[in-house]
Design a protein around this motif. Structure first.
Motif, PDB file in Angstrom:
ATOM      1  N   GLU A 129       1.108  -1.519   0.378  1.00  0.00           N
ATOM      2  CA  GLU A 129      -0.111   0.188   0.202  1.00  0.00           C
ATOM      3  C   GLU A 129       0.928   0.842   0.228  1.00  0.00           C
ATOM      4  O   GLU A 129       0.807   2.099  -0.869  1.00  0.00           O
ATOM      5  CB  GLU A 129      -1.020  -0.500   1.224  1.00  0.00           C
ATOM      6  N   PHE A 130       1.642   1.346   0.784  1.00  0.00           N
ATOM      7  CA  PHE A 130       3.000   2.827   1.002  1.00  0.00           C
ATOM      8  C   PHE A 130       3.104   2.937  -0.077  1.00  0.00           C
ATOM      9  O   PHE A 130       3.686   3.925  -1.001  1.00  0.00           O
ATOM     10  CB  PHE A 130       3.889   2.498   2.224  1.00  0.00           C
ATOM     11  N   SER A 131       3.808   0.839  -1.375  1.00  0.00           N
ATOM     12  CA  SER A 131       4.641   2.456  -2.267  1.00  0.00           C
ATOM     13  C   SER A 131       3.809   2.386  -3.402  1.00  0.00           C
ATOM     14  O   SER A 131       4.462   3.347  -4.362  1.00  0.00           O
ATOM     15  CB  SER A 131       5.535   1.147  -2.422  1.00  0.00           C
ATOM     16  N   ALA A 132       2.051   1.382  -3.495  1.00  0.00           N
ATOM     17  CA  ALA A 132       1.948   1.942  -4.667  1.00  0.00           C
ATOM     18  C   ALA A 132       1.471   3.620  -4.427  1.00  0.00           C
ATOM     19  O   ALA A 132       1.292   4.012  -5.596  1.00  0.00           O
ATOM     20  CB  ALA A 132       0.322   1.688  -4.261  1.00  0.00           C
ATOM     21  N   LYS A 157       3.996  10.338  -9.385  1.00  0.00           N
ATOM     22  CA  LYS A 157       3.482  11.058 -10.676  1.00  0.00           C
ATOM     23  C   LYS A 157       2.104  11.720 -10.485  1.00  0.00           C
ATOM     24  O   LYS A 157       1.446  12.018 -11.483  1.00  0.00           O
ATOM     25  CB  LYS A 157       2.670   9.339 -11.173  1.00  0.00           C
ATOM     26  N   GLY A 158       1.831  12.372  -9.890  1.00  0.00           N
ATOM     27  CA  GLY A 158       1.136  13.262  -9.601  1.00  0.00           C
ATOM     28  C   GLY A 158      -0.333  13.118  -9.129  1.00  0.00           C
ATOM     29  O   GLY A 158      -1.372  14.255  -9.371  1.00  0.00           O
ATOM     30  N   VAL A 159      -0.446  12.352  -8.884  1.00  0.00           N
ATOM     31  CA  VAL A 159      -2.417  12.224  -8.634  1.00  0.00           C
ATOM     32  C   VAL A 159      -2.370  12.110  -7.287  1.00  0.00           C
ATOM     33  O   VAL A 159      -1.375  11.726  -5.751  1.00  0.00           O
ATOM     34  CB  VAL A 159      -2.164  10.008  -8.508  1.00  0.00           C
ATOM     35  N   ARG A 160      -3.963  12.983  -6.949  1.00  0.00           N
ATOM     36  CA  ARG A 160      -3.657  13.853  -5.332  1.00  0.00           C
ATOM     37  C   ARG A 160      -4.732  14.043  -5.234  1.00  0.00           C
ATOM     38  O   ARG A 160      -5.152  13.660  -3.924  1.00  0.00           O
ATOM     39  CB  ARG A 160      -2.887  15.494  -5.792  1.00  0.00           C
ATOM     40  N   SER A 161      -4.989  12.448  -5.953  1.00  0.00           N
ATOM     41  CA  SER A 161      -6.793  12.610  -5.294  1.00  0.00           C
ATOM     42  C   SER A 161      -6.651  11.211  -4.176  1.00  0.00           C
ATOM     43  O   SER A 161      -7.591  10.284  -4.121  1.00  0.00           O
ATOM     44  CB  SER A 161      -7.493  11.569  -6.467  1.00  0.00           C
ATOM     45  N   ILE A 162      -5.316  11.234  -3.284  1.00  0.00           N
ATOM     46  CA  ILE A 162      -5.127  10.185  -3.161  1.00  0.00           C
ATOM     47  C   ILE A 162      -4.207  10.646  -1.416  1.00  0.00           C
ATOM     48  O   ILE A 162      -3.949  11.496  -1.637  1.00  0.00           O
ATOM     49  CB  ILE A 162      -4.263   9.046  -3.274  1.00  0.00           C
ATOM     50  N   PRO A 163      -4.218   9.870   0.054  1.00  0.00           N
ATOM     51  CA  PRO A 163      -3.503  10.278   0.587  1.00  0.00           C
ATOM     52  C   PRO A 163      -1.957  10.224   0.775  1.00  0.00           C
ATOM     53  O   PRO A 163      -1.235   9.278   0.163  1.00  0.00           O
ATOM     54  CB  PRO A 163      -3.898   9.646   1.879  1.00  0.00           C
ATOM     55  N   PHE A 216       4.369   5.228  -4.899  1.00  0.00           N
ATOM     56  CA  PHE A 216       4.556   5.724  -7.004  1.00  0.00           C
ATOM     57  C   PHE A 216       3.410   6.369  -7.118  1.00  0.00           C
ATOM     58  O   PHE A 216       3.753   7.636  -7.880  1.00  0.00           O
ATOM     59  CB  PHE A 216       3.893   4.144  -7.624  1.00  0.00           C
ATOM     60  N   LEU A 217       1.754   7.042  -7.069  1.00  0.00           N
ATOM     61  CA  LEU A 217       1.160   7.429  -7.783  1.00  0.00           C
ATOM     62  C   LEU A 217       1.158   9.120  -7.492  1.00  0.00           C
ATOM     63  O   LEU A 217       1.418  10.120  -7.845  1.00  0.00           O
ATOM     64  CB  LEU A 217      -0.675   7.264  -6.814  1.00  0.00           C
ATOM     65  N   TRP A 218       1.214   9.240  -5.583  1.00  0.00           N
ATOM     66  CA  TRP A 218       1.959  11.182  -5.134  1.00  0.00           C
ATOM     67  C   TRP A 218       2.882  10.837  -6.424  1.00  0.00           C
ATOM     68  O   TRP A 218       2.935  12.396  -6.998  1.00  0.00           O
ATOM     69  CB  TRP A 218       2.079  10.394  -4.047  1.00  0.00           C
TER      70      TRP A 218
END
Length: 115
Positions: free
Chosen positions: A65-68, A75-81, A71-73
């Motif tokens: 979970e942390f690494s996923a 890459k610029g994804v901000r709809s996640i914690p 990775f997303l953060w």
């Protein structure tokens, strides 16, 4: 939860954050972990997640979970914690706290799912 165990978790989360935690509030509903709202000074809040790791599990839930999220953060994804810190020896991850409310299936519409 026992008071000693809660104090121990507070110490772990505080060490990971490098900040004094004023209080931990247990957030109910998780099945694979225990999640707490970590309240720090100056109204800063974080989510502290302690993962259960059954011995028969081959998958490290914290690491996955942390690494996923990391990775997303990245890459610029901000709809996640935002992932803040993790410690495999205590199975604890610290994340950005996002205030919200629990939703039920009755609260969702087809348009919500499509979005």
């Amino acid at each position: 939860m026992e008071r000693n165990n809660l104090e121990h978790r507070k110490l772990i989360a505080s060490a990971l954050l490098g900040k004094r935690i004023v209080s931990l509030e247990e957030l109910r509903g998780g099945r694979n972990s225990e999640v707490y709202k970590a309240n720090c000074e100056q109204n800063h809040c974080y989510a502290a997640k302690f993962y259960f790791e059954p011995k028969e599990q081959q998958r490290n839930r914290l690491k996955v979970e942390f690494s996923a999220l990391q990775f997303l953060w990245n890459k610029g994804v901000r709809s996640i914690p935002k992932p803040i810190a993790a410690d495999s020896s205590s199975n604890c991850g610290i994340y950005q706290y996002i205030d919200g409310q629990k939703i039920t299936s009755q609260d969702l519409s087809a348009a919500d799912i499509d979005a």
